[in-house]
Scaffold this motif. Structure first.
Motif, PDB file in Angstrom:
ATOM      1  N   MET A   1       0.840  -1.187   0.000  1.00  0.00           N
ATOM      2  CA  MET A   1       0.000   0.000   0.000  1.00  0.00           C
ATOM      3  C   MET A   1       0.875   1.237   0.000  1.00  0.00           C
ATOM      4  O   MET A   1       1.801   1.350   0.787  1.00  0.00           O
ATOM      5  N   GLU A   2       0.568   2.182  -0.894  1.00  0.00           N
ATOM      6  CA  GLU A   2       1.410   3.353  -1.059  1.00  0.00           C
ATOM      7  C   GLU A   2       1.293   4.278   0.133  1.00  0.00           C
ATOM      8  O   GLU A   2       0.204   4.519   0.667  1.00  0.00           O
ATOM      9  N   GLU A   3       2.427   4.812   0.588  1.00  0.00           N
ATOM     10  CA  GLU A   3       2.447   5.743   1.701  1.00  0.00           C
ATOM     11  C   GLU A   3       1.871   7.083   1.270  1.00  0.00           C
ATOM     12  O   GLU A   3       2.100   7.529   0.145  1.00  0.00           O
ATOM     13  N   PRO A   4       1.122   7.763   2.145  1.00  0.00           N
ATOM     14  CA  PRO A   4       0.689   9.112   1.831  1.00  0.00           C
ATOM     15  C   PRO A   4       1.894  10.034   1.754  1.00  0.00           C
ATOM     16  O   PRO A   4       2.806   9.941   2.558  1.00  0.00           O
ATOM     17  N   THR A   5       1.908  10.907   0.758  1.00  0.00           N
ATOM     18  CA  THR A   5       3.049  11.789   0.561  1.00  0.00           C
ATOM     19  C   THR A   5       2.973  12.993   1.480  1.00  0.00           C
ATOM     20  O   THR A   5       1.897  13.440   1.867  1.00  0.00           O
ATOM     21  N   GLN A   6       4.170  13.529   1.814  1.00  0.00           N
ATOM     22  CA  GLN A   6       4.268  14.723   2.616  1.00  0.00           C
ATOM     23  C   GLN A   6       5.271  15.668   1.973  1.00  0.00           C
ATOM     24  O   GLN A   6       6.271  15.227   1.406  1.00  0.00           O
ATOM     25  N   PRO A   7       5.004  16.997   2.025  1.00  0.00           N
ATOM     26  CA  PRO A   7       5.965  17.948   1.514  1.00  0.00           C
ATOM     27  C   PRO A   7       7.289  17.832   2.250  1.00  0.00           C
ATOM     28  O   PRO A   7       7.355  17.380   3.394  1.00  0.00           O
ATOM     29  N   ALA A   8       8.365  18.284   1.591  1.00  0.00           N
ATOM     30  CA  ALA A   8       9.704  18.104   2.138  1.00  0.00           C
ATOM     31  C   ALA A   8       9.899  18.824   3.453  1.00  0.00           C
ATOM     32  O   ALA A   8      10.669  18.384   4.297  1.00  0.00           O
ATOM     33  N   ASP A   9       9.196  19.977   3.639  1.00  0.00           N
ATOM     34  CA  ASP A   9       9.439  20.727   4.864  1.00  0.00           C
ATOM     35  C   ASP A   9       8.408  20.451   5.946  1.00  0.00           C
ATOM     36  O   ASP A   9       8.304  21.162   6.925  1.00  0.00           O
ATOM     37  N   SER A  10       7.578  19.391   5.778  1.00  0.00           N
ATOM     38  CA  SER A  10       6.594  19.056   6.804  1.00  0.00           C
ATOM     39  C   SER A  10       7.304  18.497   8.029  1.00  0.00           C
ATOM     40  O   SER A  10       8.276  17.756   7.920  1.00  0.00           O
ATOM     41  N   ALA A  11       6.793  18.863   9.180  1.00  0.00           N
ATOM     42  CA  ALA A  11       7.382  18.397  10.432  1.00  0.00           C
ATOM     43  C   ALA A  11       6.393  17.512  11.166  1.00  0.00           C
ATOM     44  O   ALA A  11       5.195  17.633  11.012  1.00  0.00           O
ATOM     45  N   GLY A  12       6.933  16.625  12.002  1.00  0.00           N
ATOM     46  CA  GLY A  12       6.085  15.808  12.845  1.00  0.00           C
ATOM     47  C   GLY A  12       5.769  14.476  12.224  1.00  0.00           C
ATOM     48  O   GLY A  12       5.920  14.271  11.021  1.00  0.00           O
ATOM     49  N   PRO A  13       5.319  13.542  13.029  1.00  0.00           N
ATOM     50  CA  PRO A  13       5.005  12.197  12.550  1.00  0.00           C
ATOM     51  C   PRO A  13       3.685  12.170  11.782  1.00  0.00           C
ATOM     52  O   PRO A  13       2.874  13.090  11.871  1.00  0.00           O
ATOM     53  N   ILE A  14       3.490  11.090  11.037  1.00  0.00           N
ATOM     54  CA  ILE A  14       2.204  10.873  10.373  1.00  0.00           C
ATOM     55  C   ILE A  14       1.148  10.597  11.433  1.00  0.00           C
ATOM     56  O   ILE A  14       1.381   9.862  12.388  1.00  0.00           O
ATOM     57  N   SER A  15      -0.027  11.200  11.269  1.00  0.00           N
ATOM     58  CA  SER A  15      -1.057  11.110  12.302  1.00  0.00           C
ATOM     59  C   SER A  15      -1.555   9.684  12.482  1.00  0.00           C
ATOM     60  O   SER A  15      -1.496   8.855  11.559  1.00  0.00           O
ATOM     61  N   SER A  16      -2.060   9.411  13.673  1.00  0.00           N
ATOM     62  CA  SER A  16      -2.598   8.076  13.959  1.00  0.00           C
ATOM     63  C   SER A  16      -3.808   7.778  13.085  1.00  0.00           C
ATOM     64  O   SER A  16      -4.065   6.618  12.737  1.00  0.00           O
ATOM     65  N   THR A  17      -4.566   8.826  12.699  1.00  0.00           N
ATOM     66  CA  THR A  17      -5.722   8.622  11.819  1.00  0.00           C
ATOM     67  C   THR A  17      -5.273   8.099  10.460  1.00  0.00           C
ATOM     68  O   THR A  17      -5.872   7.165   9.912  1.00  0.00           O
ATOM     69  N   VAL A  18      -4.207   8.672   9.908  1.00  0.00           N
ATOM     70  CA  VAL A  18      -3.685   8.216   8.624  1.00  0.00           C
ATOM     71  C   VAL A  18      -3.205   6.774   8.731  1.00  0.00           C
ATOM     72  O   VAL A  18      -3.466   5.947   7.857  1.00  0.00           O
ATOM     73  N   HIS A  19      -2.505   6.452   9.812  1.00  0.00           N
ATOM     74  CA  HIS A  19      -2.063   5.069  10.017  1.00  0.00           C
ATOM     75  C   HIS A  19      -3.256   4.116  10.063  1.00  0.00           C
ATOM     76  O   HIS A  19      -3.238   3.034   9.453  1.00  0.00           O
ATOM     77  N   ARG A  20      -4.305   4.507  10.791  1.00  0.00           N
ATOM     78  CA  ARG A  20      -5.483   3.645  10.928  1.00  0.00           C
ATOM     79  C   ARG A  20      -6.183   3.480   9.577  1.00  0.00           C
ATOM     80  O   ARG A  20      -6.618   2.373   9.220  1.00  0.00           O
ATOM     81  N   TRP A  21      -6.288   4.552   8.825  1.00  0.00           N
ATOM     82  CA  TRP A  21      -6.942   4.478   7.524  1.00  0.00           C
ATOM     83  C   TRP A  21      -6.122   3.642   6.539  1.00  0.00           C
ATOM     84  O   TRP A  21      -6.688   2.950   5.704  1.00  0.00           O
ATOM     85  N   ARG A  22      -4.801   3.699   6.648  1.00  0.00           N
ATOM     86  CA  ARG A  22      -3.964   2.875   5.781  1.00  0.00           C
ATOM     87  C   ARG A  22      -4.229   1.389   6.033  1.00  0.00           C
ATOM     88  O   ARG A  22      -4.321   0.582   5.096  1.00  0.00           O
ATOM     89  N   ARG A  23      -4.377   1.024   7.309  1.00  0.00           N
ATOM     90  CA  ARG A  23      -4.680  -0.376   7.625  1.00  0.00           C
ATOM     91  C   ARG A  23      -6.054  -0.767   7.079  1.00  0.00           C
ATOM     92  O   ARG A  23      -6.251  -1.889   6.599  1.00  0.00           O
ATOM     93  N   LEU A  24      -6.999   0.172   7.152  1.00  0.00           N
ATOM     94  CA  LEU A  24      -8.350  -0.086   6.639  1.00  0.00           C
ATOM     95  C   LEU A  24      -8.314  -0.260   5.125  1.00  0.00           C
ATOM     96  O   LEU A  24      -9.007  -1.128   4.570  1.00  0.00           O
ATOM     97  N   ALA A  25      -7.500   0.528   4.439  1.00  0.00           N
ATOM     98  CA  ALA A  25      -7.374   0.395   2.986  1.00  0.00           C
ATOM     99  C   ALA A  25      -6.816  -0.974   2.605  1.00  0.00           C
ATOM    100  O   ALA A  25      -7.272  -1.603   1.644  1.00  0.00           O
ATOM    101  N   VAL A  26      -5.827  -1.446   3.370  1.00  0.00           N
ATOM    102  CA  VAL A  26      -5.260  -2.770   3.118  1.00  0.00           C
ATOM    103  C   VAL A  26      -6.329  -3.848   3.322  1.00  0.00           C
ATOM    104  O   VAL A  26      -6.463  -4.771   2.517  1.00  0.00           O
ATOM    105  N   ARG A  27      -7.096  -3.717   4.406  1.00  0.00           N
ATOM    106  CA  ARG A  27      -8.123  -4.724   4.711  1.00  0.00           C
ATOM    107  C   ARG A  27      -9.182  -4.808   3.610  1.00  0.00           C
ATOM    108  O   ARG A  27      -9.696  -5.886   3.303  1.00  0.00           O
ATOM    109  N   HIS A  28      -9.511  -3.649   3.017  1.00  0.00           N
ATOM    110  CA  HIS A  28     -10.542  -3.627   1.974  1.00  0.00           C
ATOM    111  C   HIS A  28      -9.953  -3.658   0.563  1.00  0.00           C
ATOM    112  O   HIS A  28     -10.690  -3.501  -0.407  1.00  0.00           O
TER     113      HIS A  28
END
Length: 378
Positions: A1-28
């Protein structure tokens, strides 16, 4: 499953919501961008814009248009603009999920009502019903609308010809009025040089009688009918005028007798339109009833449908009442993904496939039943 892209100067970790939705995309078994667009339709935008928002965005190098509620206080989606001139991202606008950039915003405008708009890369024009115009002025009015829409595309000085023109009249219940306006739109199309082969479509709950379908077939040719089930009213006057469904219709399906009667009647209306030579489809909003009831309600309509229906998402957390949703808030996205799979099964015998550009708040964009959908997407 492709990772969501982030701009080069974005700071901070990927949100837990994005992680959860990525797992949901894999499941479906969905592409990330497919789930993202479905979730955006469902949750709308955080903010206080009660007019809504017309949003044009770029997701994985494809452009999509959505019309969204923009006053959802609990939505994970927000817009962010980079205004610092020293930033390499200066001038960039992004769609974020709990702070994580997930798509580039091309255009964002308040969702104010317009008289007409273009779809399908400019090949399809939608005209809103001009109910306040005098009958003698209808043809001129619709000609003006077609000219205005075509002028947006005639940069090379050549006349632009549409492949399809649709009259949007989902709130009008007067059948005679709809016929009158369709006659005017077809006359306006002819006056603007559009050939008879140009599709004339209509979104309406009002067309229902054999006489109306026969008159349209004779005077304007085959019509693409999208029967808007959300605003359809099966009143006693209409039943008396055109008694299509028996009063003792069986109610063995897991839906109420009233709902079963309505579903059967709508399917008979579509059947009558097909018999007159028209193409048929309908609109239906997913999310207000359980999946088994949805299936029983839609099966009779699917049998009479010649164009993939407009199956739209019921937005989450309306300002007035959120109880209309059948699924609990924390289960809602999963519900729509399950509904999507069931709808693919319901319409599998028809061999119809979605056209992503037809539905602003749809469940399909680039994937259907595990296969890629070709554009146009806007």
């Amino acid at each position: 499953m492709e990772e969501p892209t982030q701009p080069a100067d974005s700071a901070g970790p990927i949100s837990s919501t994005v992680h959860r939705w990525r797992r949901l995309a894999v499941r479906h078994d969905l592409e990330w961008s497919e789930l993202l667009l479905i979730a955006l339709n469902l949750y709308g935008l955080r903010g206080n814009n009660t007019e809504g928002m017309r949003l044009r965005l770029n997701s994985e190098d494809e452009e999509f248009m959505l019309v969204l509620p923009a006053d959802r206080a609990t939505s994970p989606f927000s817009l962010r603009a980079h205004v610092d001139p020293s930033s390499p991202q200066h001038g960039l606008s992004e769609l974020c999920v709990d702070g994580t950039p997930v798509a580039e915003i091309i255009e964002a405008e308040p969702g104010e009502e317009v008289r007409g708009y273009l779809r399908a890369d400019g090949t399809a024009a939608t005209l809103l019903l001009q109910s306040e115009i005098e009958p003698s002025e209808l043809v001129a009015c619709y000609r003006d609308l077609l000219e205005a829409l075509a002028s947006d595309l005639a940069d090379d000085g050549e006349q632009h010809l549409f492949d399809e023109v649709t009259l949007s009249a989902s709130g009008a219940l007067d059948e005679r009025l709809i016929v009158q306006h369709l006659l005017a739109v077809r006359e306006a199309m002819t006056a603007e040089g559009l050939p008879e082969s140009t599709t004339l479509g209509v979104l309406t709950p009002a067309l229902r009688s054999k006489d109306a379908f026969d008159e349209l077939a004779e005077k304007v040719g085959p019509v693409l009918l999208f029967l808007t089930t959300e605003t359809y009213k099966d009143d006693s006057t209409a039943l008396a005028a055109e008694p299509i469904v028996p009063q003792d219709a069986a109610a063995a399906d897991p839906v109420s007798p009233v709902a079963n009667h309505q579903s059967e009647r709508l399917s008979e209306i579509l059947s009558a339109a097909r018999e007159a030579g028209h193409r048929t489809s309908f609109t239906y909003t997913v999310g207000s009833e359980p999946l088994d009831e949805m299936r029983a309600w839609l099966l009779p309509l699917a049998e009479q449908t010649t164009m993939w229906p407009s199956l739209t998402i019921l937005p989450a957390e309306t300002p007035v009442d959120d109880s209309q949703h059948i699924a609990a808030p924390d289960e809602r996205l999963d519900f729509f993904l399950e509904a999507r799979r069931l709808l693919e099964q319901i319409f599998a015998p028809t061999q119809l496939r979605p056209q992503p550009w037809r539905c602003y708040r749809g469940l399909w964009y680039r994937q259907h039943a595990g296969e890629h959908l070709e554009g146009p997407y806007v």
